[in-house]
Design a protein around this motif. Structure first.
Motif, short mmCIF file in Angstrom:
data_model
loop_
_atom_site.label_atom_id
_atom_site.label_comp_id
_atom_site.label_asym_id
_atom_site.label_seq_id
_atom_site.Cartn_x
_atom_site.Cartn_y
_atom_site.Cartn_z
N LEU A 624 0.86 -1.39 -0.13
CA LEU A 624 0.04 -0.06 0.04
C LEU A 624 0.87 1.28 -0.14
N GLY A 625 1.92 1.15 0.93
CA GLY A 625 2.76 2.32 0.91
C GLY A 625 3.47 2.74 -0.61
N LYS A 626 3.83 1.47 -1.35
CA LYS A 626 4.37 1.78 -2.66
C LYS A 626 3.50 2.40 -3.59
N ILE A 627 2.05 1.70 -3.56
CA ILE A 627 1.15 2.50 -4.21
C ILE A 627 0.87 3.97 -4.06
N LEU A 628 0.64 4.31 -2.69
CA LEU A 628 0.29 5.49 -2.48
C LEU A 628 1.46 6.55 -2.58
N PHE A 629 2.66 6.20 -1.92
CA PHE A 629 3.55 7.18 -2.11
C PHE A 629 4.49 7.34 -3.02
N ASP A 631 3.88 5.37 -6.43
CA ASP A 631 3.11 5.43 -7.70
C ASP A 631 2.41 6.36 -7.97
N LEU A 632 1.62 6.76 -6.80
CA LEU A 632 0.63 7.77 -6.82
C LEU A 632 1.08 9.18 -6.41
N LYS A 633 2.36 9.27 -5.98
CA LYS A 633 2.99 10.48 -5.36
C LYS A 633 2.07 11.07 -4.36
N LEU A 634 1.51 10.66 -3.48
CA LEU A 634 0.66 11.29 -2.38
C LEU A 634 1.61 11.97 -1.47
N PRO A 635 1.30 12.82 -0.89
CA PRO A 635 2.20 13.22 0.38
C PRO A 635 2.39 12.41 1.49
N VAL A 636 3.85 12.41 2.02
CA VAL A 636 3.92 11.63 2.97
C VAL A 636 3.69 12.47 4.42
N LEU A 637 2.77 12.04 5.19
CA LEU A 637 2.29 12.96 6.36
C LEU A 637 3.16 12.53 7.71
N ALA A 656 -7.73 10.62 2.89
CA ALA A 656 -9.04 10.43 2.31
C ALA A 656 -9.97 11.83 2.22
N LEU A 657 -9.43 12.88 2.63
CA LEU A 657 -10.14 14.13 2.33
C LEU A 657 -9.95 14.41 1.02
N ASP A 658 -8.78 14.10 0.45
CA ASP A 658 -8.38 14.81 -0.98
C ASP A 658 -8.27 13.71 -1.94
N TYR A 659 -8.15 12.37 -1.41
CA TYR A 659 -7.70 11.41 -2.52
C TYR A 659 -8.64 10.30 -2.32
N PRO A 660 -8.86 9.32 -3.39
CA PRO A 660 -10.09 8.39 -3.41
C PRO A 660 -9.43 7.18 -2.79
N LEU A 661 -8.16 6.92 -3.27
CA LEU A 661 -7.65 5.25 -2.94
C LEU A 661 -7.86 5.31 -1.36
N PRO A 662 -6.92 6.14 -0.50
CA PRO A 662 -7.05 6.09 0.94
C PRO A 662 -8.43 5.74 1.59
N LYS A 663 -9.46 6.33 1.19
CA LYS A 663 -10.88 6.34 1.34
C LYS A 663 -11.35 4.83 1.07
N ILE A 664 -11.11 4.24 0.14
CA ILE A 664 -11.47 3.01 -0.39
C ILE A 664 -10.75 2.00 0.67
N VAL A 665 -9.35 2.29 0.94
CA VAL A 665 -8.70 1.47 1.79
C VAL A 665 -9.19 1.41 3.30
N LEU A 666 -9.53 2.66 3.79
CA LEU A 666 -10.17 2.71 5.07
C LEU A 666 -11.35 1.88 5.03
N GLU A 667 -12.30 1.83 4.41
CA GLU A 667 -13.72 1.14 4.12
C GLU A 667 -13.23 -0.14 4.14
N HIS A 668 -12.29 -0.56 3.27
CA HIS A 668 -11.86 -2.06 3.18
C HIS A 668 -11.55 -2.38 4.65
N ARG A 669 -10.58 -1.68 5.38
CA ARG A 669 -10.18 -2.22 6.41
C ARG A 669 -11.34 -2.37 7.68
#
Length: 966
Positions: A624-629, A631-637, A656-669
């Motif tokens: 997940l970290g590889k995909i988010l940070f 591949d998708l270049k999301l900011p590292v918080l 998840a406030l700004d990007y769709p994939l984190p929101k999907i992952v949260l719901e999946h978890r």
């Protein structure tokens, strides 16, 4: 080649302090740095296996560098108080452990280590310096290696070059260029590690950099030229001195010494550390020889402030029972401390010492190596033993101490042995055998267990289950040393061996050591019989003796005694009955819901794959970290301790406030956790005998007094979501019965009104108003009838947020508003409810002053972190000090309600049964013919459970399932 280990003690100490949570003794004295330091000693000596070693600390006061540069270390904050007080006992115990110690005034630990390294080189030794300080890299050569305490890596010359980008001989130049913010040594402005390494690689040395400074272009070149005048001074300050005068005649002074087991025993008792913690810190080759001596019976109990082991009390057998029989009122006895334990500065050892002195502890004899006991080996001896028990119980009010051994789950246990202590030195035990099987033992002792004779166990609820499984009912007064200790000091651990060490200054066998644990656990018949006998005898004697001490401590305290005698002790049998009853679960409904959820989970995985552009495992943080940070270049918080980008819930929630994939992952978890924890697991946890699920209630778990639930945990079902509510639909009643739920309404807010005495809150509750609507009217300045649903929602967040210590920042995040607006809401709240603000301030101050706060009923809620020198930890402790009295009082209220409801059901001989307690809610299974009676009387009993300044309200409902009852 022999090895010399040089440990940077000051660096280790700070690493230990910041690396562990703020651990403390039962009286709140900090121990985290000491514990961490001792653990690090064990690890480093295991990695290095040195022939000689020394631990070096910085001496207090100034050193020669202050004379060179008065501003040296001037910006360092003062050492936290909870770290400062640990230095002296730690430095004192190191020689007792056998470790050589050096603290040399006028020079720093670095200089002492460099000087010793120079001596080691001269004698041809291999030298390992254990430190996390980069300055030490200048000492590395073919003989000297660094062991970094942060990542446990060894650094030779190549390692230094790899880590810093410069060789060891250029580390001084490297440090001079960067400066040292920690030591307040100025460097070149904006020159960091990469720039310093680049210049050294380009120009070769600091002198060459100075000579060719004009060649460096841009703003950084200007900074270099501006900083040139101080570079030589900086170089002197960061250069470690290797020719100090030391108080050692030669390296032979650094040989390991023989540890002092007597001193180590005293240290372990004084600071409440286990023998294993001490043994791990011993020098190489010392553990085997010290282990036996360290674990031997204490030969000098006075060193720990304890006047003698209770196993040696000459007058114990004759003393009156400190725990009264049913019907007695609390009274002072001859066993009375000089003062009730009221404050954190009165330690357990001191209280025990006073108690033991009061009851005439023998000053002459030491604790015996083993508890004497009598074996019962045949039916005739068992009959004699049963008769003796009946006779002894008729003559004494003092409870007999009981220890059991059993195999398997406690509700289906196979009884294997019983030990009974009529005094700490009068112990009889019986183990199952061919001539005396478990069934015969149970039958032979059943009459005594069912009699009015007072009995005391450790973890009595579990023992009642074991005896019930053997067909043995237990009547009469039942006491529990675990609950006694929990009431006295809820924040410490309550295992029997720990109580024996704490109150009796005695080491007793531990079950996990005797029988093993997990996959390596042995059946008791595979353990030498004498070891099992010793374990049970020691446990029974310890239970008997500990109950004497704790009974006296509690009985002498008119506030704590009712907490134990009127709440915790009677509650244990209520919980025992509830655990035995269990609750029915509809496995078919759970299976159907699991299938439906599985379809949604699959859909989420497909959607995540589409958004990511590739297939990956949503449950793998690495993928997940590889995909988010990457591949998708999301900011590292945030990063993990290992330095990789974090994918924890807080990070994903913000992303998840700004990007769709984190929101999907949260719901999946969320859905996968619900499915695995409840939908799939609950049916498998149903008892094969009655088909019901039997949770275990932890009565001595939470420091606030709250009950815990485990195997399964039924308190964490997410009832605010549709999926969570469907899980509650699966908790059903048997045919012919319904589920009745009785739930306290806003109990913590009502308790806040009672504690704060705020007139606005008291009046609102007295008028029966919707408190959230009332708060909205006050905060937003409008008539109560004009409050909108959204304003009420916001007021609800404010009400509950503030009692949990929520800040303006937290409130802003929760409501999705500007922080300044949130701060204005809080100010308006406190303006309208000034009593709440006053209460919060008083609780913070009280926690700082005495180390604990109290519930309405007097339960002590210890806040050990309130003394922490770390501001975030202390701030969290202050929030806990505000909330704990409310949570703790709510816990006391629901416990009192459970006791009165259970008593009413039993008195009326109803078929209705308590089956669950979750937070502020009681769940009952009720025959259809009793529903209206229960729905009328139970809320009334719950309202009357406590007398507060505001009315308690219990809302009741019924239905075919737990969810339908809401």
């Amino acid at each position: 080649m022999s090895t010399l280990l040089l440990i940077d003690g000051s660096n280790y100490l700070f690493r230990a302090y910041h690396g562990l949570p703020p651990l403390s003794t039962s009286t709140g004295e900090p121990t985290g740095a000491m514990r961490g330091f001792l653990g690090m000693l064990g690890r480093v000596q295991g990695m290095v296996k040195p022939d000689r070693a020394v631990v070096v600390f910085d001496a207090p006061g100034k050193n020669f560098r202050h004379a060179m540069y008065p501003e040296y270390k001037a910006n360092r904050p003062p050492m936290p108080d909870d770290l400062r007080v640990q230095i002296e006992p730690l430095q004192k115990v190191l020689p007792d452990l056998g470790w050589p110690l050096l603290v040399v005034p006028g020079v720093e630990a670095d200089d002492v280590i460099a000087t010793l390294a120079q001596k080691g080189r001269a004698e041809g030794m291999k030298i390992v310096i254990a430190t996390g300080d980069k300055d030490m890299a200048q000492l590395v050569d073919e003989n000297v290696t660094l062991l970094n305490t942060m990542n446990t890596k060894f650094y030779d010359r190549d390692g230094v070059i790899e880590k810093y980008g410069v060789p060891p001989e250029r580390i001084i130049d490297y440090l001079a260029l960067m400066g040292d913010k920690v030591d307040n040594v100025p460097g070149i402005e904006k020159c960091g590690e990469k720039t310093a390494a680049k210049w050294i690689a380009q120009f070769g040395s600091l002198d060459e950099i100075k000579r060719r400074a004009d060649e460096v272009k841009g703003k950084i070149g200007e900074n270099l030229r501006k900083g040139l005048p101080f570079l030589d001074e900086a170089r002197k300050l960061v250069t470690i001195k290797n020719d100090c005068e030391l108080p050692v005649s030669g390296l032979a002074d650094l040989d390991f010494r023989t540890p002092s087991a007597e001193a180590l025993r005293a240290f372990a008792r004084r600071w409440e550390m286990s023998n294993e913690t001490i043994l791990r810190a011993l020098p190489p080759g010392m553990r085997a020889r010290v282990k036996t001596a360290l674990e031997a019976p204490n030969e000098s109990p006075h060193e720990a402030g304890v006047t003698g082991s209770l196993f040696d009390l000459g007058e114990l057998d004759a003393m009156p029972a400190p725990v009264p029989v049913p019907g007695d009122t609390p009274r002072k006895t001859a066993v009375e401390p000089a003062a009730a334990p009221q404050a954190v500065d009165v330690g357990t050892a001191e209280r025990v010492a006073r108690l033991q002195g009061a009851i005439g502890a023998s000053e002459a004899g030491d604790a015996p190596d083993e508890v004497p006991f009598t074996r019962v080996e045949d039916p005739l001896q068992l009959a004699d033993f049963a008769a003796r028990l009946a006779d002894a119980s008729a003559k004494s009010e003092f409870p007999a101490g009981i220890a059991l051994h059993f195999e398997g789950d406690c509700r289906h246990a196979r009884l294997a042995g019983v030990a009974v202590a009529l005094s700490p030195k009068d112990v009889t035990l019986v183990l199952a055998s061919e001539s005396l099987p478990a069934e015969a033992i149970a039958a032979g002792l059943s009459a005594w267990f069912a009699s009015d004779a007072p009995k005391v166990f450790h973890d009595a609820k579990t023992m009642l289950h074991v005896l019930a499984a053997a067909g043995v009912p237990v009547e009469g007064r039942v006491d529990d040393t675990m609950l006694m200790d929990y009431v006295v000091e809820a924040h410490v651990k309550h295992e029997l061996p720990k109580l024996a060490a704490r109150y009796l200054a005695r080491t007793i066998p531990e079950r996990d050591v005797v029988f093993g644990k997990g996959a390596k656990r042995k059946v008791w018949t595979d353990v030498p019989r004498e070891e099992v006998e010793k374990l049970l005898a020691e446990e029974a004697a310890a239970v008997r003796a500990i109950s004497s001490v704790l009974g006296s401590v509690l009985h002498a305290d008119e506030v704590l005694w009712p907490i134990y005698d009127e709440i915790e002790r009677p509650l244990l049998k209520v919980l025992f009955r509830m655990e035995n009853t269990g609750v029915a679960v509809d496995g078919f409904l759970l299976a159907r819901e699991s299938e439906e959820l599985g379809v949604r989970i699959d859909a989420l995985e497909a959607e995540a794959e589409r958004v990511a552009g590739t297939a990956f495992n949503l449950s793998s943080p690495k993928q997940l970290g590889k995909i988010l940070f990457e591949d998708l270049k999301l900011p590292v918080l945030k990063k993990t301790p290992s330095g990789t980008p974090s994918t924890d819930e807080d990070v994903l929630t913000e992303l998840a406030l700004d990007y769709p994939l984190p929101k999907i992952v949260l719901e999946h978890r969320r859905l996968t956790k619900l499915r695995s924890t409840y939908l799939e697991k609950l049916p498998r946890m149903a008892d094969p005998v009655d088909g019901r699920v039997h949770t275990t209630f932890g009565q001595a778990t939470a420091v606030t007094g709250r009950l815990a639930s485990s195997d399964p945990n039924l308190q964490n079902i997410p009832v605010r979501t549709e999926e969570g509510r469907r899980v509650r639909e699966a908790f059903v009643a048997e045919r012919g019965s319904v589920i009745v739920s009785a739930d306290y309404s806003q109990v913590e807010l009502r308790i806040m009104a009672h504690l704060s005495k705020d007139r606005g809150l008291l009046d609102a509750f007295a008028r029966g108003e919707d408190i959230h609507r009332s708060t909205a009217a006050e905060v937003f300045g409008r008539p109560i009838e004009a409050v909108t649903p959204d304003e009420r929602r916001m007021a609800k967040v404010i009400n509950f947020g503030l009692i949990y210590g929520m800040s303006a920042f937290g409130l802003a995040q929760n409501l999705g508003i500007d922080r300044r607006v949130a701060a204005n809401y809080i100010d308006a709240y406190f303006t309208r409810y000034p009593g709440v603000k006053r209460y919060m301030d008083e609780m913070r101050a009280l926690a700082h002053e005495q180390g604990f706060v109290e519930t309405v009923f007097g339960r002590r809620l210890w806040i050990p972190d309130i003394k922490s020198g770390r501001k975030p930890v202390q701030a969290a402790a202050e929030r806990a000090a505000i909330n704990a009295p409310m949570q703790g009082t709510a816990a006391d209220v629901i416990k009192k309600a459970m006791i009165v409801v259970d008593a009413w059901l039993r008195e009326r001989k109803l078929g209705a049964r308590l089956v669950l307690q979750v937070h502020d809610e009681l769940i009952l299974e009720v025959p259809e013919g009793e529903v209206e009676l229960v729905k009328t009387e139970v809320p009334k009993l719950m309202r009357e459970a406590a007398d507060l300044d505001v009315p308690l309200i219990a809302e009741v409902g019924s239905g075919e399932s737990w969810e339908a009852a809401h």
